[in-house]
Motif scaffolding. Structure first.
Motif, PDB file in Angstrom:
ATOM      1  N   ILE A  10       0.538  -1.028   0.145  1.00 12.35           N
ATOM      2  CA  ILE A  10       0.276   0.043   0.081  1.00 12.35           C
ATOM      3  C   ILE A  10       1.134   1.495  -0.157  1.00 12.35           C
ATOM      4  O   ILE A  10       0.623   2.245  -0.763  1.00 12.35           O
ATOM      5  CB  ILE A  10      -1.046  -0.245   1.001  1.00 12.35           C
ATOM      6  CG1 ILE A  10      -1.827  -1.218   0.978  1.00 12.35           C
ATOM      7  CG2 ILE A  10      -1.865   1.493   1.782  1.00 12.35           C
ATOM      8  CD1 ILE A  10      -2.771  -1.376  -0.168  1.00 12.35           C
ATOM      9  N   VAL A  11       1.510   0.704   1.294  1.00 15.66           N
ATOM     10  CA  VAL A  11       2.589   2.310   1.088  1.00 15.66           C
ATOM     11  C   VAL A  11       3.412   2.591  -0.926  1.00 15.66           C
ATOM     12  O   VAL A  11       3.452   3.789  -0.683  1.00 15.66           O
ATOM     13  CB  VAL A  11       3.926   2.535   1.981  1.00 15.66           C
ATOM     14  CG1 VAL A  11       4.995   3.273   2.028  1.00 15.66           C
ATOM     15  CG2 VAL A  11       3.240   2.202   4.030  1.00 15.66           C
ATOM     16  N   VAL A  12       3.512   1.581  -1.224  1.00 16.90           N
ATOM     17  CA  VAL A  12       4.826   2.118  -2.602  1.00 16.90           C
ATOM     18  C   VAL A  12       3.490   1.391  -3.326  1.00 16.90           C
ATOM     19  O   VAL A  12       4.217   3.041  -4.360  1.00 16.90           O
ATOM     20  CB  VAL A  12       5.484   0.404  -2.792  1.00 16.90           C
ATOM     21  CG1 VAL A  12       6.014   0.850  -4.368  1.00 16.90           C
ATOM     22  CG2 VAL A  12       6.628   0.292  -2.015  1.00 16.90           C
ATOM     23  N   ALA A  13       2.606   1.592  -3.727  1.00 20.29           N
ATOM     24  CA  ALA A  13       1.629   1.876  -4.203  1.00 20.29           C
ATOM     25  C   ALA A  13       1.038   3.483  -4.222  1.00 20.29           C
ATOM     26  O   ALA A  13       0.775   4.240  -5.067  1.00 20.29           O
ATOM     27  CB  ALA A  13       0.180   1.063  -4.021  1.00 20.29           C
ATOM     28  N   SER A  14       1.229   3.986  -2.905  1.00 24.22           N
ATOM     29  CA  SER A  14       0.905   5.376  -2.999  1.00 24.22           C
ATOM     30  C   SER A  14       1.568   6.466  -3.342  1.00 24.22           C
ATOM     31  O   SER A  14       1.332   7.316  -3.925  1.00 24.22           O
ATOM     32  CB  SER A  14       0.488   5.729  -0.828  1.00 24.22           C
ATOM     33  OG  SER A  14      -0.522   4.459  -1.043  1.00 24.22           O
ATOM     34  N   LEU A  15       3.230   5.602  -3.106  1.00 25.94           N
ATOM     35  CA  LEU A  15       3.977   6.957  -4.149  1.00 25.94           C
ATOM     36  C   LEU A  15       3.960   6.491  -4.865  1.00 25.94           C
ATOM     37  O   LEU A  15       4.286   7.593  -5.799  1.00 25.94           O
ATOM     38  CB  LEU A  15       5.193   6.499  -2.660  1.00 25.94           C
ATOM     39  CG  LEU A  15       5.280   6.914  -1.523  1.00 25.94           C
ATOM     40  CD1 LEU A  15       6.174   6.233  -0.920  1.00 25.94           C
ATOM     41  CD2 LEU A  15       5.353   7.994  -1.497  1.00 25.94           C
ATOM     42  N   VAL A  16       3.849   5.834  -5.295  1.00 27.55           N
ATOM     43  CA  VAL A  16       4.273   5.687  -6.659  1.00 27.55           C
ATOM     44  C   VAL A  16       2.956   5.697  -8.196  1.00 27.55           C
ATOM     45  O   VAL A  16       3.438   6.333  -9.100  1.00 27.55           O
ATOM     46  CB  VAL A  16       4.750   3.843  -7.536  1.00 27.55           C
ATOM     47  CG1 VAL A  16       4.612   3.307  -8.981  1.00 27.55           C
ATOM     48  CG2 VAL A  16       6.262   3.666  -7.184  1.00 27.55           C
ATOM     49  N   LEU A  17       2.223   5.301  -7.721  1.00 29.44           N
ATOM     50  CA  LEU A  17       0.829   5.053  -8.539  1.00 29.44           C
ATOM     51  C   LEU A  17       0.760   6.527  -9.084  1.00 29.44           C
ATOM     52  O   LEU A  17      -0.055   6.905 -10.013  1.00 29.44           O
ATOM     53  CB  LEU A  17      -0.354   4.768  -7.935  1.00 29.44           C
ATOM     54  CG  LEU A  17      -0.495   3.034  -8.067  1.00 29.44           C
ATOM     55  CD1 LEU A  17      -1.288   2.894  -7.933  1.00 29.44           C
ATOM     56  CD2 LEU A  17      -0.368   3.220  -9.640  1.00 29.44           C
ATOM     57  N   PHE A  18       0.928   7.516  -8.743  1.00 29.42           N
ATOM     58  CA  PHE A  18       0.483   8.865  -8.945  1.00 29.42           C
ATOM     59  C   PHE A  18       0.981   9.125 -10.163  1.00 29.42           C
ATOM     60  O   PHE A  18       0.656   9.880 -10.510  1.00 29.42           O
ATOM     61  CB  PHE A  18       0.911  10.069  -8.039  1.00 29.42           C
ATOM     62  CG  PHE A  18       0.949  11.247  -8.490  1.00 29.42           C
ATOM     63  CD1 PHE A  18      -0.090  12.493  -8.327  1.00 29.42           C
ATOM     64  CD2 PHE A  18       3.001  12.123  -8.752  1.00 29.42           C
ATOM     65  CE1 PHE A  18      -0.086  13.648  -8.707  1.00 29.42           C
ATOM     66  CE2 PHE A  18       2.638  13.377  -9.298  1.00 29.42           C
ATOM     67  CZ  PHE A  18       1.590  14.564  -8.845  1.00 29.42           C
ATOM     68  N   PHE A  19       2.149   8.533 -10.576  1.00 33.00           N
ATOM     69  CA  PHE A  19       2.951   9.652 -11.740  1.00 33.00           C
ATOM     70  C   PHE A  19       2.563   8.307 -13.130  1.00 33.00           C
ATOM     71  O   PHE A  19       1.987   9.153 -13.820  1.00 33.00           O
ATOM     72  CB  PHE A  19       4.666   8.805 -11.663  1.00 33.00           C
ATOM     73  CG  PHE A  19       5.372   9.373 -10.471  1.00 33.00           C
ATOM     74  CD1 PHE A  19       5.949  10.885 -10.518  1.00 33.00           C
ATOM     75  CD2 PHE A  19       5.788   8.775  -9.401  1.00 33.00           C
ATOM     76  CE1 PHE A  19       6.996  11.285  -9.424  1.00 33.00           C
ATOM     77  CE2 PHE A  19       5.986   9.788  -8.003  1.00 33.00           C
ATOM     78  CZ  PHE A  19       6.437  10.431  -8.305  1.00 33.00           C
ATOM     79  N   PRO A  20       2.389   6.816 -12.441  1.00 32.64           N
ATOM     80  CA  PRO A  20       1.369   7.220 -14.175  1.00 32.64           C
ATOM     81  C   PRO A  20      -0.117   7.819 -14.581  1.00 32.64           C
ATOM     82  O   PRO A  20      -0.585   8.252 -15.544  1.00 32.64           O
ATOM     83  CB  PRO A  20       1.211   5.571 -13.360  1.00 32.64           C
ATOM     84  CG  PRO A  20       2.093   5.132 -12.626  1.00 32.64           C
ATOM     85  CD  PRO A  20       2.319   6.508 -11.583  1.00 32.64           C
ATOM     86  N   LEU A  21      -0.891   8.125 -13.573  1.00 33.92           N
ATOM     87  CA  LEU A  21      -1.997   8.790 -13.741  1.00 33.92           C
ATOM     88  C   LEU A  21      -2.326  10.357 -14.152  1.00 33.92           C
ATOM     89  O   LEU A  21      -2.040  10.728 -14.768  1.00 33.92           O
ATOM     90  CB  LEU A  21      -2.320   9.418 -12.218  1.00 33.92           C
ATOM     91  CG  LEU A  21      -3.391   8.017 -11.125  1.00 33.92           C
ATOM     92  CD1 LEU A  21      -3.743   8.371 -10.233  1.00 33.92           C
ATOM     93  CD2 LEU A  21      -4.398   7.523 -12.642  1.00 33.92           C
ATOM     94  N   ALA A  22      -0.596  10.895 -13.517  1.00 30.62           N
ATOM     95  CA  ALA A  22      -0.236  12.118 -13.965  1.00 30.62           C
ATOM     96  C   ALA A  22       0.047  12.606 -15.721  1.00 30.62           C
ATOM     97  O   ALA A  22      -0.355  13.516 -16.326  1.00 30.62           O
ATOM     98  CB  ALA A  22       1.077  12.594 -12.852  1.00 30.62           C
ATOM     99  N   ILE A  23       1.170  10.946 -15.609  1.00 29.25           N
ATOM    100  CA  ILE A  23       1.634  10.721 -17.147  1.00 29.25           C
ATOM    101  C   ILE A  23      -0.100  10.792 -18.095  1.00 29.25           C
ATOM    102  O   ILE A  23      -0.026  11.333 -19.787  1.00 29.25           O
ATOM    103  CB  ILE A  23       2.250   9.720 -17.698  1.00 29.25           C
ATOM    104  CG1 ILE A  23       3.670   9.818 -16.680  1.00 29.25           C
ATOM    105  CG2 ILE A  23       2.289   9.022 -19.080  1.00 29.25           C
ATOM    106  CD1 ILE A  23       4.279   8.559 -16.813  1.00 29.25           C
ATOM    107  N   LEU A  24      -0.831  10.411 -17.888  1.00 30.97           N
ATOM    108  CA  LEU A  24      -2.203   9.822 -18.544  1.00 30.97           C
ATOM    109  C   LEU A  24      -2.990  11.083 -18.951  1.00 30.97           C
ATOM    110  O   LEU A  24      -2.727  11.519 -20.094  1.00 30.97           O
ATOM    111  CB  LEU A  24      -2.749   8.879 -18.021  1.00 30.97           C
ATOM    112  CG  LEU A  24      -2.414   6.876 -18.153  1.00 30.97           C
ATOM    113  CD1 LEU A  24      -3.317   6.413 -17.170  1.00 30.97           C
ATOM    114  CD2 LEU A  24      -2.178   6.282 -19.806  1.00 30.97           C
TER     115      LEU A  24
END
Length: 314
Positions: free
Chosen positions: A126-140
């Protein structure tokens, strides 16, 4: 969370007491609904599977309740919409996380995993996903922009429309009431999944038709599997192989989509061949893909004397 909701609501021209009351009520709604909806989500996923996690329905329920309470407290305008979406976002994520964690724990239990280590792994995930998933959303969003024709995001659009309509006072309540009555009617006539029926009404036709085609592929595979006289262990291996094949296609498409979105967002031309395939070629490609999705699971049925996979044992 009270401080965050206070920050959202304070953007409007409201008194300090109204802002504080709205922030506290929003946090209470988040805690109470998040607790119960996480239990609902985890229970359904644990019994049926991740694909039956009713996150959209639970989020919409949260949104409507939070919006009505904000209106009752006098919190309106953009600040009220932000608070409502903030509550809904937390409950949405908590329900999704609960479902995924219950699925992980169930799989770990079947395979004989250690509960403490599984829980630690889930929390790290959960911690890793919270830190990482922002960037794919921003790219899209940079490449296509959420809500555009190329990235419609119908569920997010529906929730934004509902929150603006209720808090802004221009909600089409007759449509909501008709939807509620339709839900009761579907339950009374014993429709197997009223939630899927309802979700299919506002998702794009391209999405729902792709799901329908996938269901037909699964149906054909099951029919061919039954005709070959497989035992329970072989049937379980066919099911597992089919799920893994479909999951790999989904994951591969998502990863390729992110790579293309990253290139598009940086202004690069991703066109490799400037040629539009005819419709017949598209049908041939689809037929090949369907054949692969049917034959790969059937060829992985294994021998009748091989040990059964964990799903067959359960």
């Amino acid at each position: 969370m009270v401080g965050l909701y206070y920050y959202f609501i304070s953007a409007g021209n409201l008194s300090g007491s109204t802002v504080l009351t709205g922030a506290i009520v929003a946090a209470l709604v988040m805690v109470v609904l998040g607790f119960f909806f996480a239990a609902v989500s985890g229970n359904l996923v644990g019994m049926i599977g991740s694909s039956n996690n009713p996150v959209s329905g639970l989020t919409l329920c949260t949104l409507i309740i939070a919006a009505l309470l904000m209106v009752a407290l006098g919190v309106s305008g953009t600040s009220g919409v932000a608070a409502v979406l903030g509550v809904s976002a937390v409950v949405c994520v908590s329900s999704a996380v609960a479902g995924e964690m219950l699925q992980d724990l169930k799989v770990g239990h079947i395979l004989g995993g250690t509960p403490v280590k599984m829980e630690i792994g889930d929390m790290l995930g959960i911690v890793v996903a919270s830190l990482v998933l922002f960037f794919p959303l921003a790219i899209l969003d940079k490449a296509y922009h959420f809500g555009s024709e190329r990235l419609p995001a119908p569920q997010a659009g529906l929730m934004a429309m509902l929150s603006k309509g209720i808090v802004g006072g221009d909600m089409a309540w007759p449509l909501v009431v008709v939807g509620i009555l339709m839900g009761f009617a579907l339950i009374m006539v014993e429709v197997r999944s009223p939630m899927l029926f309802s979700v299919g009404m506002y998702l794009p036709l391209g999405t729902t038709f792709a799901i329908f085609v996938g269901g037909l592929v699964r149906w054909v595979t099951d029919k061919l599997r039954d005709r070959r006289g497989f035992n329970e262990a072989q049937k379980a291996r066919v099911d597992n192989s089919g799920v893994l094949t479909a999951s790999g296609l989904i994951a591969g498409e998502a990863l390729c989509g992110l790579v293309i979105a990253a290139l598009v967002g940086t202004g690069h031309d991703v066109t490799l061949v400037k040629w539009t395939a005819p419709f017949v070629a598209a049908l041939i490609a689809l037929a090949v893909l369907i054949a692969v999705m049917i034959q790969v699971p059937l060829r992985n049925a294994g021998r009748p004397d091989e040990p059964a996979p964990p799903t067959a044992i359960m």
